[in-house]
Design an enzyme around this catalytic site. Structure first.
Site, PDB file in Angstrom:
ATOM      1  N   SER A   1       3.977  -2.605  10.378  1.00 55.57           N
ATOM      2  CA  SER A   1       5.383  -2.521  10.390  1.00 55.57           C
ATOM      3  C   SER A   1       6.067  -3.852   9.965  1.00 55.57           C
ATOM      4  O   SER A   1       6.992  -4.304  10.598  1.00 55.57           O
ATOM      5  CB  SER A   1       5.805  -2.027  11.719  1.00 55.57           C
ATOM      6  OG  SER A   1       5.264  -0.751  12.099  1.00 55.57           O
TER       7      SER A   1
ATOM      8  N   GLU B   1      -6.377   4.712   8.182  1.00 49.29           N
ATOM      9  CA  GLU B   1      -6.411   5.946   7.895  1.00 49.29           C
ATOM     10  C   GLU B   1      -7.586   6.569   7.149  1.00 49.29           C
ATOM     11  O   GLU B   1      -7.822   7.698   7.447  1.00 49.29           O
ATOM     12  CB  GLU B   1      -5.044   6.343   6.896  1.00 49.29           C
ATOM     13  CG  GLU B   1      -3.695   6.107   7.767  1.00 49.29           C
ATOM     14  CD  GLU B   1      -2.641   5.644   6.867  1.00 49.29           C
ATOM     15  OE1 GLU B   1      -2.794   5.652   5.516  1.00 49.29           O
ATOM     16  OE2 GLU B   1      -1.663   5.146   7.423  1.00 49.29           O
TER      17      GLU B   1
ATOM     18  N   GLY C   1       2.774   1.932  10.670  1.00 53.00           N
ATOM     19  CA  GLY C   1       3.764   3.110  10.596  1.00 53.00           C
ATOM     20  C   GLY C   1       4.576   3.642  11.765  1.00 53.00           C
ATOM     21  O   GLY C   1       5.244   4.428  11.871  1.00 53.00           O
TER      22      GLY C   1
ATOM     23  N   ASN D   1       0.853  -0.923   0.093  1.00 51.56           N
ATOM     24  CA  ASN D   1      -0.186  -0.087   0.009  1.00 51.56           C
ATOM     25  C   ASN D   1       0.804   1.173   0.018  1.00 51.56           C
ATOM     26  O   ASN D   1       1.595   1.461   1.081  1.00 51.56           O
ATOM     27  CB  ASN D   1      -0.824   0.048   1.286  1.00 51.56           C
ATOM     28  CG  ASN D   1      -1.646   1.273   1.463  1.00 51.56           C
ATOM     29  OD1 ASN D   1      -1.824   2.168   0.638  1.00 51.56           O
ATOM     30  ND2 ASN D   1      -2.138   1.646   2.539  1.00 51.56           N
TER      31      ASN D   1
ATOM     32  N   LYS E   1       0.160   4.336  -0.238  1.00 51.68           N
ATOM     33  CA  LYS E   1      -0.574   5.686   0.327  1.00 51.68           C
ATOM     34  C   LYS E   1      -0.097   6.620  -0.767  1.00 51.68           C
ATOM     35  O   LYS E   1      -0.196   6.519  -1.946  1.00 51.68           O
ATOM     36  CB  LYS E   1       0.264   5.820   1.526  1.00 51.68           C
ATOM     37  CG  LYS E   1       0.020   4.755   2.535  1.00 51.68           C
ATOM     38  CD  LYS E   1       0.430   4.909   3.893  1.00 51.68           C
ATOM     39  CE  LYS E   1       0.225   3.550   4.765  1.00 51.68           C
ATOM     40  NZ  LYS E   1       0.605   3.530   6.215  1.00 51.68           N
TER      41      LYS E   1
ATOM     42  N   GLU F   1      -5.042  -5.468  10.547  1.00 48.39           N
ATOM     43  CA  GLU F   1      -4.065  -4.255  10.828  1.00 48.39           C
ATOM     44  C   GLU F   1      -4.324  -3.604  12.308  1.00 48.39           C
ATOM     45  O   GLU F   1      -4.920  -2.685  12.144  1.00 48.39           O
ATOM     46  CB  GLU F   1      -3.934  -3.175   9.744  1.00 48.39           C
ATOM     47  CG  GLU F   1      -3.758  -3.794   8.231  1.00 48.39           C
ATOM     48  CD  GLU F   1      -3.294  -2.848   7.162  1.00 48.39           C
ATOM     49  OE1 GLU F   1      -2.085  -2.934   6.843  1.00 48.39           O
ATOM     50  OE2 GLU F   1      -3.985  -1.792   7.052  1.00 48.39           O
TER      51      GLU F   1
ATOM     52  N   HIS G   1      -9.286   0.908   5.037  1.00 53.34           N
ATOM     53  CA  HIS G   1      -7.957   1.330   5.716  1.00 53.34           C
ATOM     54  C   HIS G   1      -8.139   2.389   6.917  1.00 53.34           C
ATOM     55  O   HIS G   1      -8.800   3.133   6.872  1.00 53.34           O
ATOM     56  CB  HIS G   1      -6.912   1.806   4.632  1.00 53.34           C
ATOM     57  CG  HIS G   1      -5.390   1.862   5.491  1.00 53.34           C
ATOM     58  ND1 HIS G   1      -4.955   2.768   6.296  1.00 53.34           N
ATOM     59  CD2 HIS G   1      -4.502   0.823   4.974  1.00 53.34           C
ATOM     60  CE1 HIS G   1      -3.904   2.441   6.469  1.00 53.34           C
ATOM     61  NE2 HIS G   1      -3.386   1.245   5.822  1.00 53.34           N
TER      62      HIS G   1
HETATM   63  C1  PEP Z   1      -0.278   0.067   6.036  1.00 50.45           C
HETATM   64  O1  PEP Z   1      -0.554   1.393   5.817  1.00 50.45           O
HETATM   65  O2  PEP Z   1      -1.382  -0.602   5.680  1.00 50.45           O
HETATM   66  C2  PEP Z   1       0.878  -0.300   6.780  1.00 50.45           C
HETATM   67  C3  PEP Z   1       0.545  -1.795   7.193  1.00 50.45           C
HETATM   68  O3  PEP Z   1       1.931   0.247   6.905  1.00 50.45           O
HETATM   69  P1  PEP Z   1       3.254   0.093   7.634  1.00 50.45           P
HETATM   70  O4  PEP Z   1       3.720  -1.289   7.038  1.00 50.45           O
HETATM   71  O5  PEP Z   1       4.166   1.134   7.349  1.00 50.45           O
HETATM   72  O6  PEP Z   1       3.120  -0.098   9.112  1.00 50.45           O
END
Ligand code: PEP
Length: 255
Positions: free
Chosen positions: A213, A97, A173, A9, A11, A167, A95
């Site tokens: 992460s 976000e 992040g 992803n 973003k 997630e 997601h």
């Molecule tokens: C995401 O935005 O779906 C995500 C898992 O980000 P990150 O891997 O940077 O934690």
């Protein structure tokens, strides 16, 4: 047997030119890896270019979001048929976000998932608890609500074909990954609920990705969990070598 899936992803990163360069490099880097599906989710503006660059490879393209209406006066929105025509095969919905910054509820996630399926896209439905919810002991209840409301009105067949991404919001992040035991517990719970609400076949077929992460040095441990079928990756998907490493560490050499 579920084929592992590694999805990146991006973003709000990468121009069209950067997307084409990335996908062109990725094609070579993952060529020798079999039995893992690979997906990149660029911004809307680069979906078409990504799909062109990925043509005749096993790399799939996802939209990061979509709107549920077919067309109309919805300034700034993009319909499922539009992203499908641009070359996407998948669409990320829900997601964290989108939920946190743009106020998306489970009802909205549900409309988007249904609309994606209606246009022939595979939804990647994101769920996950915040740190406060986890600390209050509400993790399983939050997941239950997100699954029940987010997948409302979907048939067992549709659920079997889609992708769920667990997630935990506190791991996105932040550099703080869930331990494989924490991921394994959440994934087992999600699959248990899918079995209970949509039946054994749907639960066995549905791929459940972990996100938060994920890096090349922790993917093996996470994917070793029985119910972890791959990863949805943010930060580590932006660098083509680290993303390709995630793919190679999740598959096996092509013969
Ligand atoms: C995401 O935005 O779906 C995500 C898992 O980000 P990150 O891997 O940077 O934690």
């Amino acid at each position: 047997m579920r084929t592992p899936l590694i999805a990146g992803n991006w973003k709000m990163f990468k121009t069209v030119a950067e997307t084409v360069a990335f996908v062109t490099d990725l094609r070579d880097l993952v060529k020798a890896t079999a039995s893992v599906d690979v997906v990149v989710a660029p911004p809307f503006t680069a979906v078409h270019a990504a799909a062109n660059a990925a043509r005749q490879t096993k790399i799939g393209v996802a939209a990061q979001d979509l709107y549920w209406e077919k067309e109309g006066a919805f300034t700034g929105e993009v319909s499922p048929a539009m992203v499908k025509e641009a070359g996407a095969a998948y669409a990320i919905v829900g997601h964290s976000e989108r939920r946190r910054l743009f106020g998306e509820s489970d009802a909205i996630v549900n409309r988007k998932a249904l609309a994606a399926i209606g246009a022939g896209l595979t939804p990647i439905v994101c769920i996950g608890e915040t740190l406060e919810e986890r600390e209050r002991g509400e993790m399983l209840a939050v997941l239950d609500r997100q699954i029940k409301d987010g997948l409302d009105q979907l048939s067992a067949d549709q659920v079997g074909a889609l992708v769920v991404a667990y997630e935990p919001v506190w791991a996105i992040g932040t550099g703080r990954t869930a331990t494989s035991a924490q991921a394994g517990e959440a994934h087992a719970h999600i699959r248990k609920r899918l079995r209970q609400w949509f039946g054994g076949d749907a639960a066995d077929r549905c791929r459940i990705l972990y996100g938060g992460s994920v890096k090349p040095d922790n993917i093996r441990e996470l994917i070793a969990e029985e119910d972890v079928d791959g990863a949805l990756v943010g930060g580590a998907s932006l660098d083509v070598r680290s993303f390709a490493d995630l793919v190679t560490r999740s598959g096996r050499p092509a013969v």
